[in-house]
Structure formats: structure tokens, C-alpha cells
Design a protein around this motif. Structure first.
Motif, short mmCIF file in Angstrom:
data_model
loop_
_atom_site.label_atom_id
_atom_site.label_comp_id
_atom_site.label_asym_id
_atom_site.label_seq_id
_atom_site.Cartn_x
_atom_site.Cartn_y
_atom_site.Cartn_z
N GLN A 298 -27.16 -13.36 -25.59
CA GLN A 298 -26.88 -12.44 -26.68
C GLN A 298 -25.99 -11.29 -26.22
OE1 GLN A 298 -30.37 -10.98 -28.64
NE2 GLN A 298 -29.24 -9.94 -30.27
N THR A 299 -26.29 -10.76 -25.03
CA THR A 299 -25.47 -9.67 -24.50
C THR A 299 -24.04 -10.13 -24.23
OG1 THR A 299 -27.42 -8.65 -23.47
CG2 THR A 299 -25.25 -8.00 -22.62
N LEU A 300 -23.92 -11.28 -23.59
CA LEU A 300 -22.59 -11.79 -23.26
C LEU A 300 -21.83 -12.21 -24.51
CD1 LEU A 300 -23.44 -13.87 -20.06
CD2 LEU A 300 -22.22 -11.69 -20.17
N SER A 301 -22.52 -12.74 -25.50
CA SER A 301 -21.86 -13.13 -26.75
C SER A 301 -21.23 -11.93 -27.42
CB SER A 301 -22.87 -13.79 -27.70
OG SER A 301 -23.34 -15.00 -27.17
N GLY A 302 -21.94 -10.79 -27.41
CA GLY A 302 -21.36 -9.57 -27.98
C GLY A 302 -20.12 -9.13 -27.24
N GLN A 303 -20.14 -9.25 -25.91
CA GLN A 303 -18.98 -8.85 -25.11
C GLN A 303 -17.79 -9.77 -25.37
OE1 GLN A 303 -20.26 -8.68 -21.04
NE2 GLN A 303 -21.73 -7.02 -21.40
N VAL A 304 -18.08 -11.08 -25.56
CA VAL A 304 -17.00 -12.02 -25.86
C VAL A 304 -16.42 -11.73 -27.24
CG1 VAL A 304 -16.48 -14.45 -26.33
CG2 VAL A 304 -17.90 -13.84 -24.37
N ALA A 305 -17.30 -11.45 -28.22
CA ALA A 305 -16.83 -11.16 -29.57
C ALA A 305 -15.98 -9.90 -29.61
CB ALA A 305 -18.03 -11.02 -30.52
N ASP A 306 -16.31 -8.92 -28.76
CA ASP A 306 -15.55 -7.66 -28.74
C ASP A 306 -14.29 -7.74 -27.88
OD1 ASP A 306 -17.46 -6.56 -30.35
OD2 ASP A 306 -18.59 -5.62 -28.72
N GLY A 307 -14.09 -8.86 -27.23
CA GLY A 307 -12.91 -9.02 -26.40
C GLY A 307 -13.02 -8.36 -25.04
N GLN A 308 -14.24 -7.97 -24.63
CA GLN A 308 -14.42 -7.33 -23.34
C GLN A 308 -14.36 -8.33 -22.19
OE1 GLN A 308 -17.95 -4.87 -23.27
NE2 GLN A 308 -17.78 -4.44 -25.47
N ILE A 309 -14.64 -9.60 -22.48
CA ILE A 309 -14.72 -10.62 -21.45
C ILE A 309 -14.35 -11.95 -22.08
CG2 ILE A 309 -17.18 -11.06 -21.90
CD1 ILE A 309 -17.56 -11.56 -18.93
N THR A 310 -13.77 -12.83 -21.29
CA THR A 310 -13.40 -14.15 -21.81
C THR A 310 -14.63 -15.06 -21.86
OG1 THR A 310 -12.87 -15.04 -19.62
CG2 THR A 310 -11.09 -13.94 -20.85
N ALA A 311 -14.54 -16.11 -22.66
CA ALA A 311 -15.67 -17.02 -22.80
C ALA A 311 -15.98 -17.72 -21.48
CB ALA A 311 -15.38 -18.05 -23.89
N SER A 312 -14.94 -18.10 -20.73
CA SER A 312 -15.17 -18.80 -19.46
C SER A 312 -15.84 -17.87 -18.45
CB SER A 312 -13.86 -19.34 -18.90
OG SER A 312 -12.92 -18.28 -18.74
N ARG A 313 -15.41 -16.59 -18.40
CA ARG A 313 -16.02 -15.65 -17.48
C ARG A 313 -17.47 -15.37 -17.90
NH1 ARG A 313 -15.79 -14.54 -12.58
NH2 ARG A 313 -13.52 -14.34 -12.71
N ALA A 314 -17.73 -15.31 -19.19
CA ALA A 314 -19.09 -15.08 -19.67
C ALA A 314 -20.01 -16.23 -19.28
CB ALA A 314 -19.08 -14.88 -21.18
N ALA A 315 -19.50 -17.46 -19.38
CA ALA A 315 -20.32 -18.61 -18.99
C ALA A 315 -20.65 -18.57 -17.50
CB ALA A 315 -19.60 -19.91 -19.34
N GLU A 316 -19.67 -18.20 -16.68
CA GLU A 316 -19.93 -18.09 -15.23
C GLU A 316 -20.96 -17.00 -14.94
OE1 GLU A 316 -16.23 -17.44 -13.33
OE2 GLU A 316 -15.37 -19.38 -13.89
N ASP A 317 -20.85 -15.87 -15.64
CA ASP A 317 -21.81 -14.78 -15.43
C ASP A 317 -23.21 -15.20 -15.86
OD1 ASP A 317 -19.76 -13.29 -14.49
OD2 ASP A 317 -19.56 -11.99 -16.25
N LEU A 318 -23.28 -15.96 -16.95
CA LEU A 318 -24.59 -16.41 -17.44
C LEU A 318 -25.32 -17.23 -16.38
CD1 LEU A 318 -26.68 -16.96 -19.72
CD2 LEU A 318 -25.26 -18.91 -20.39
N PHE A 319 -24.62 -18.22 -15.81
CA PHE A 319 -25.25 -19.06 -14.80
C PHE A 319 -25.52 -18.28 -13.52
CE2 PHE A 319 -23.58 -22.41 -17.55
CZ PHE A 319 -24.66 -23.28 -17.59
N ALA A 320 -24.68 -17.32 -13.20
CA ALA A 320 -24.90 -16.53 -11.99
C ALA A 320 -26.17 -15.69 -12.11
CB ALA A 320 -23.70 -15.63 -11.73
N ARG A 321 -26.47 -15.23 -13.33
CA ARG A 321 -27.67 -14.42 -13.52
C ARG A 321 -28.94 -15.27 -13.62
NH1 ARG A 321 -26.01 -9.86 -18.08
NH2 ARG A 321 -23.87 -9.48 -17.35
#
Length: 342
Positions: A298-321
């Protein structure tokens, strides 16, 4: 649930037990998954094999009518037939009509036939996630032929080829020309193309469509698992029950050739590896349905929607966490580092 008793009942071919077993393997509850695994492991030792026939086609081509006529013909020959029909699920409500038993009224009354409709839910490719386990249960129950009817979604519906021995593609008269036939995807996976509704006023159109697709098939690269003359196009009429015996004869010819040449077991081994990898992917996706994962998503989805982070970078961060232990110990150098000059 007594798994041993259920396994015995399935091996005796009791239709109610087969239905209960399929319900068990389709369940997503953790305790049911453990029981389903134990049941499948017990029945895997039976060593029974059926001819698995996948059947696809666009909605309205007459798949259910064909299966009923084809199934009744096989039953009359003394064979036991199981039908696993996949029904599309609503994206709004998640529900499915599951009306294939109503469409196959005569076949459903035969004691040597078993019909089980299942919802596709969110699974793509025209089949349900647990269709393969359903096929294994029908084989353990002693059915000679298992017909797998897909949702009918079009040219990309090739998943059924990964759980069937013979893949039939049903087409309607005037459904395309040679250019349509050479399109990649479902055409490349088909073993036999059946132009249905070759009766009455539609018969001339069906003959022309069959000729068009027969010409298109000759342009495709020959596959090693095909004898001379395959894949081929034929005309049938589920309504008049014409051409079905010829189609069954061609299916048997293809099955015998592939068994004799060793393609049968090789293909089944490849399918087993494919479904192992698919199970790994689905299990990883299921692991994302946890409170921790949902909060991070949910946190990363908001950042992707706001253009703060790309979808691919968000997916990498998700698995890293969530799964830091799955990160590579020696991550590859960044693109910038790779292109920098000393």
C-alpha cells in the motif's frame, strides 16, 4: 477428513468421492491444502493414465455441444469419460455460472461420465489453477478419457496445452482465412483443428474454412512430436454427430504414434516441470497476501501513483523488505557504474 477412505473411494471410481476430492484440492484453506497434498501423493501411486484432451475455441463455437456428443460416442464404445469444464468468473462479484452440467444434460446422466465445472477465478490462460490436480484425480478414478474445456478467450489461450496430451481447437464456419491461421499462439499449440457446425446451410462455409486452415497449417514449421500429416484440420458437426468418429480415430492414431516414438512420456515430464515452476510462482504470490506485505504494498503503491518511484523499483523494494534473504549476495553493478570510464 479421512484421506485414506477418500482415496479408496476415488480409486473405486465413485463419482461423489471424485467430486469431494476436487473440491478439496481447489480449496485455499491451509488445512485443506495439506490434506489435498496427502491425497494426491496417495493417488499418484496408482499408475493409471488417461488420454487428456484439451479443447478450446471462441465463445459460441459449440464446445459444450461438441463435448456432449463426443462424450456420448465414447461412452457408447465402453469408455469412461470425465469432463473438467472451466467457467469464466466475474471480475465484479467473483462468481461463475457453472452451467455446463445443464448444457450436457444427456452426458451428465450417464453412469460412465463425470462432469465437473470449476470457476477460473483470477487464473489466466483459460483454465483454473487446480485443473491439473483435477485431471490427476480423474485418472486415479479410472477414467479413460479426460476432456478439459477451457473458458474460450482467444489466440493466447495456450495453458491448456501444458496439461493435455492432445489439444483440439474448435472453430466456427467463416471464422478466418489463411492469414488468420498462421497467427502464432493458440494455432501453434493445436494438434487438430475442428471446424464445427458443418451442417445445413453452414456446411459449404465450414468446408471453405477447413480448407483455409489446412493450407495455413502447411505454412507452419513442423513440430518434432507430430507424424506426417499433423497437425490437421477437419470438419465436424456436433448437432448431426457427423465426423466425430473420424476425429476420434485421428486422435487415437496420434496418441499411438507419440507413445511409440517416446514423445508421450517426454511431454508429460516437461509438463510436470512446468507445473512445478508455476506452483512456485503461485506460492510466492500467495505469500504476498499477508498483513505485512499488504502494508508495504500500500505504501509503495501510493509512491508509484504519485510518481515518486517507478513500478520496477517499487517491486524490488517490496521483495527487499519482505524477503531480504532472497536478495543476491553480489548484486550486479548499476548501469551508471558499468558505463563510467576511469
Amino acid at each position: 477428513m479421512d484421506i485414506a477412505s477418500l482415496a479408496d473411494a476415488v480409486q473405486r471410481g465413485e463419482r461423489r468421492a471424485v467430486a469431494r476430492a476436487i473440491t478439496l484440492v481447489e480449496s485455499t484453506r491451509p488445512e485443506h491444502r495439506a490434506q489435498a497434498t496427502a491425497l494426491l501423493e496417495t493417488l499418484a501411486r496408482t499408475g493409471r493414465e488417461a488420454i487428456r484432451i484439451g479443447l478450446s475455441g471462441t465463445p459460441g463455437v459449440g464446445k459444450s455441444t461438441f463435448i456432449e456428443s463426443f462424450g456420448l460416442m465414447l461412452v457408447e464404445q465402453g469408455l469412461r469419460v470425465a469432463v473438467l469444464a472451466v467457467d469464466p468468473s466475474s471480475k465484479r462479484t467473483g462468481g461463475s455460472i457453472l452451467g455446463d452440467k445443464t448444457r450436457m444434460e444427456q452426458l451428465s446422466r450417464s453412469p460412465n461420465a463425470f462432469i465437473r465445472p470449476s470457476p477460473s477465478q483470477s487464473h489466466l490462460g483459460g483454465v483454473a489453477r487446480r485443473t491439473r490436480e483435477g485431471v490427476a484425480l480423474c485418472e486415479a478414478a479410472g477414467y479413460d478419457v479426460v476432456l478439459i474445456e477451457t473458458v474460450g478467450v482467444g489466440q493466447s489461450e495456450t495453458v491448456v496445452a501444458e496439461l493435455s496430451d492432445i489439444f483440439l481447437l474448435l472453430l466456427a464456419p467463416a471464422g478466418g482465412d489463411e492469414l488468420q491461421g498462421v497467427k502464432r499462439g493458440i494455432m501453434e499449440a493445436a494438434d487438430i483443428i475442428l471446424v464445427n457446425k458443418a451442417d445445413g446451410a453452414l456446411k459449404p462455409a465450414a468446408m471453405r474454412t477447413c480448407a483455409d486452415y489446412a493450407g495455413a497449417l502447411r505454412l507452419l514449421r513442423r513440430r518434432p512430436q507430430d507424424p506426417e500429416g499433423f497437425p490437421k484440420a477437419m470438419t465436424v458437426s456436433a448437432l448431426d454427430v457427423s465426423g466425430l468418429d473420424v476425429a476420434w480415430s485421428e486422435i487415437c492414431k496420434l496418441v499411438e504414434w507419440r507413445r511409440a516414438q517416446g514423445h508421450w512420456q517426454t511431454r508429460r515430464a516437461e509438463q510436470a516441470r512446468h507445473w512445478f515452476q508455476e506452483e512456485v510462482r503461485q506460492t510466492l504470490l500467495a505469500r504476498l497476501d499477508s498483513p505485512q506485505a499488504r502494508a508495504v504494498m500500500q505504501t509503495l503503491s501510493g509512491q508509484v501513483a504519485d510518481g515518486q518511484i517507478t513500478a520496477s523499483r517499487a517491486a524490488e523494494d517490496l521483495f527487499a523488505r519482505i524477503w531480504p534473504e532472497m536478495q543476491p549476495t553480489n548484486p550486479p553493478e548499476s548501469l551508471d557504474a558499468a558505463t563510467d570510464t576511469p
